[in-house]
Design an enzyme around this catalytic site. Structure first.
Site, PDB file in Angstrom:
ATOM      1  N   ARG A 174      13.114   4.667  12.477  1.00 42.28           N
ATOM      2  CA  ARG A 174      11.575   5.284  12.535  1.00 42.28           C
ATOM      3  C   ARG A 174      11.015   4.883  13.908  1.00 42.28           C
ATOM      4  NH1 ARG A 174       9.345   4.629   6.844  1.00 42.28           N
ATOM      5  NH2 ARG A 174       8.077   6.558   7.485  1.00 42.28           N
TER       6      ARG A 174
ATOM      7  N   PRO B 286       0.902  -1.244   0.133  1.00 41.87           N
ATOM      8  CA  PRO B 286      -0.121   0.128  -0.204  1.00 41.87           C
ATOM      9  C   PRO B 286       0.975   1.196  -0.070  1.00 41.87           C
ATOM     10  CG  PRO B 286      -0.161  -1.147   2.094  1.00 41.87           C
ATOM     11  CD  PRO B 286       0.423  -2.076   1.183  1.00 41.87           C
ATOM     12  N   ASN B 287       0.424   2.445  -0.757  1.00 37.98           N
ATOM     13  CA  ASN B 287       0.831   3.467  -0.864  1.00 37.98           C
ATOM     14  C   ASN B 287       2.189   3.743  -1.710  1.00 37.98           C
ATOM     15  OD1 ASN B 287      -1.341   4.682   0.613  1.00 37.98           O
ATOM     16  ND2 ASN B 287      -0.373   3.736   2.493  1.00 37.98           N
TER      17      ASN B 287
ATOM     18  N   TYR C 134      11.063   9.004   1.096  1.00 34.50           N
ATOM     19  CA  TYR C 134      10.926   7.822   0.223  1.00 34.50           C
ATOM     20  C   TYR C 134      11.463   8.336  -1.332  1.00 34.50           C
ATOM     21  CZ  TYR C 134       8.049   5.555   3.379  1.00 34.50           C
ATOM     22  OH  TYR C 134       7.251   5.274   4.547  1.00 34.50           O
TER      23      TYR C 134
ATOM     24  N   GLU D  26      12.594  -9.659   1.452  1.00 31.58           N
ATOM     25  CA  GLU D  26      12.017  -8.509   1.960  1.00 31.58           C
ATOM     26  C   GLU D  26      12.700  -7.025   1.787  1.00 31.58           C
ATOM     27  OE1 GLU D  26      11.084  -8.809   6.159  1.00 31.58           O
ATOM     28  OE2 GLU D  26      10.352  -6.708   6.401  1.00 31.58           O
TER      29      GLU D  26
ATOM     30  N   HIS E  79       4.201  -4.615   9.159  1.00 26.66           N
ATOM     31  CA  HIS E  79       3.965  -4.383  10.526  1.00 26.66           C
ATOM     32  C   HIS E  79       2.739  -4.676  11.109  1.00 26.66           C
ATOM     33  CE1 HIS E  79       7.420  -1.883   9.309  1.00 26.66           C
ATOM     34  NE2 HIS E  79       6.380  -0.940   8.740  1.00 26.66           N
TER      35      HIS E  79
ATOM     36  N   ALA F 229       3.138  -0.943   4.908  1.00 22.95           N
ATOM     37  CA  ALA F 229       2.566  -0.772   5.998  1.00 22.95           C
ATOM     38  C   ALA F 229       1.930  -2.406   6.588  1.00 22.95           C
ATOM     39  CB  ALA F 229       1.514   0.132   6.280  1.00 22.95           C
TER      40      ALA F 229
ATOM     41  N   ASP G  83       1.995 -15.350   6.862  1.00 25.13           N
ATOM     42  CA  ASP G  83       2.017 -16.809   6.376  1.00 25.13           C
ATOM     43  C   ASP G  83       1.925 -16.980   5.092  1.00 25.13           C
ATOM     44  OD1 ASP G  83       1.319 -17.222   9.292  1.00 25.13           O
ATOM     45  OD2 ASP G  83      -0.851 -17.312   9.019  1.00 25.13           O
TER      46      ASP G  83
ATOM     47  N   HIS H  72      12.819  -2.639   2.051  1.00 23.57           N
ATOM     48  CA  HIS H  72      12.064  -1.213   2.521  1.00 23.57           C
ATOM     49  C   HIS H  72      13.038  -0.279   1.966  1.00 23.57           C
ATOM     50  CE1 HIS H  72       9.086  -3.521   4.966  1.00 23.57           C
ATOM     51  NE2 HIS H  72      10.411  -4.257   5.309  1.00 23.57           N
TER      52      HIS H  72
ATOM     53  N   ARG I  68       4.995  10.898  -2.483  1.00 28.09           N
ATOM     54  CA  ARG I  68       4.536  10.736  -1.161  1.00 28.09           C
ATOM     55  C   ARG I  68       5.792  11.103  -0.225  1.00 28.09           C
ATOM     56  NH1 ARG I  68       4.534   4.480   1.256  1.00 28.09           N
ATOM     57  NH2 ARG I  68       4.054   4.945   3.357  1.00 28.09           N
TER      58      ARG I  68
ATOM     59  N   ASN J 138       8.098  -5.499  -0.774  1.00 24.50           N
ATOM     60  CA  ASN J 138       7.802  -4.462   0.239  1.00 24.50           C
ATOM     61  C   ASN J 138       6.520  -4.468   0.501  1.00 24.50           C
ATOM     62  OD1 ASN J 138       8.017  -2.309   1.601  1.00 24.50           O
ATOM     63  ND2 ASN J 138       9.257  -0.977   0.122  1.00 24.50           N
TER      64      ASN J 138
HETATM   65  C1  DQA Z   1       8.328   1.132   4.052  1.00 30.66           C
HETATM   66  C2  DQA Z   1       8.361   1.157   5.526  1.00 30.66           C
HETATM   67  C3  DQA Z   1       7.116   1.114   6.043  1.00 30.66           C
HETATM   68  O1  DQA Z   1       7.200   1.271   7.435  1.00 30.66           O
HETATM   69  C4  DQA Z   1       5.827   2.004   5.547  1.00 30.66           C
HETATM   70  O2  DQA Z   1       4.754   1.839   5.955  1.00 30.66           O
HETATM   71  C5  DQA Z   1       5.877   1.966   4.049  1.00 30.66           C
HETATM   72  C6  DQA Z   1       7.263   1.834   3.255  1.00 30.66           C
HETATM   73  C7  DQA Z   1       9.647   1.372   3.085  1.00 30.66           C
HETATM   74  O3  DQA Z   1       9.636   1.123   2.051  1.00 30.66           O
HETATM   75  O4  DQA Z   1      10.367   1.983   3.662  1.00 30.66           O
HETATM   76  O5  DQA Z   1       4.938   2.240   3.668  1.00 30.66           O
HETATM   77  O6  DQA Z   1       8.071  -0.290   3.674  1.00 30.66           O
END
Ligand code: DQA
Length: 137
Positions: free
Chosen positions: A104, A9-10, A22, A95, A77, A74, A84, A97, A17, A71
């Site tokens: 953070r 998401p996002n 980012y 994974e 977390h 959110a 799963d 980020h 953003r 990635n």
């Molecule tokens: C993120 C870090 C996450 O905590 C956050 O919610 C994101 C982006 C990152 O790529 O740094 O949306 O996954």
């Protein structure tokens, strides 16, 4: 070699953003850069803001692809379901980020993905994706 990048998401808003966190490049632009840098790979990209769609994509690709770069944003977390799914599939998942989540807020320090992942790359900006690809080569 078939590798997919799955963004949660996002991350469709990258470039717009919180650019201080980012960066100011859209993922579509960065994905073009990755495709030119790794012309011998079959690289694909999928993004969704919806948890169940991300789980569906992991299940669809997770027994045939050579690598998944995830990635979960959110959902990293919060989502037991995505964690799963990562454990249920056979394709190795790295994974990723963009930001250094450990620098953070505390709620970003826990990941439901990491325990099922082959490895974790974080904090290198968009270059985290490049490093994750290299981990499969
Ligand atoms: C993120 C870090 C996450 O905590 C956050 O919610 C994101 C982006 C990152 O790529 O740094 O949306 O996954």
């Amino acid at each position: 070699m078939k590798i997919i990048i799955i963004n949660g998401p996002n991350l469709n808003l990258l470039g717009k953003r919180e650019p201080d966190v980012y960066g100011d490049t859209s993922f579509e632009n960065y994905f073009d850069t990755l495709q030119s840098k790794f012309p011998n790979l079959e690289l694909t990209y999928y993004q969704s803001n919806i948890e169940g769609e991300l789980i569906g994509k992991l299940q669809n690709v997770g027994f045939t692809y050579d690598g998944i770069i995830l990635n979960a944003a959110a959902y990293t977390h919060t989502s037991v379901g995505i964690g799963d799914a990562v454990k249920a599939i056979t394709t190795p998942v790295v994974e990723v980020h963009i930001s250094n989540t450990f620098k953070r807020e505390d709620f970003r320090h826990h990941s439901y993905i990491s325990s099922g992942a082959k490895g974790v790359v974080l904090g290198f900006g968009l270059q985290s994706y490049d490093l994750a690809i290299q981990s499969f080569l």
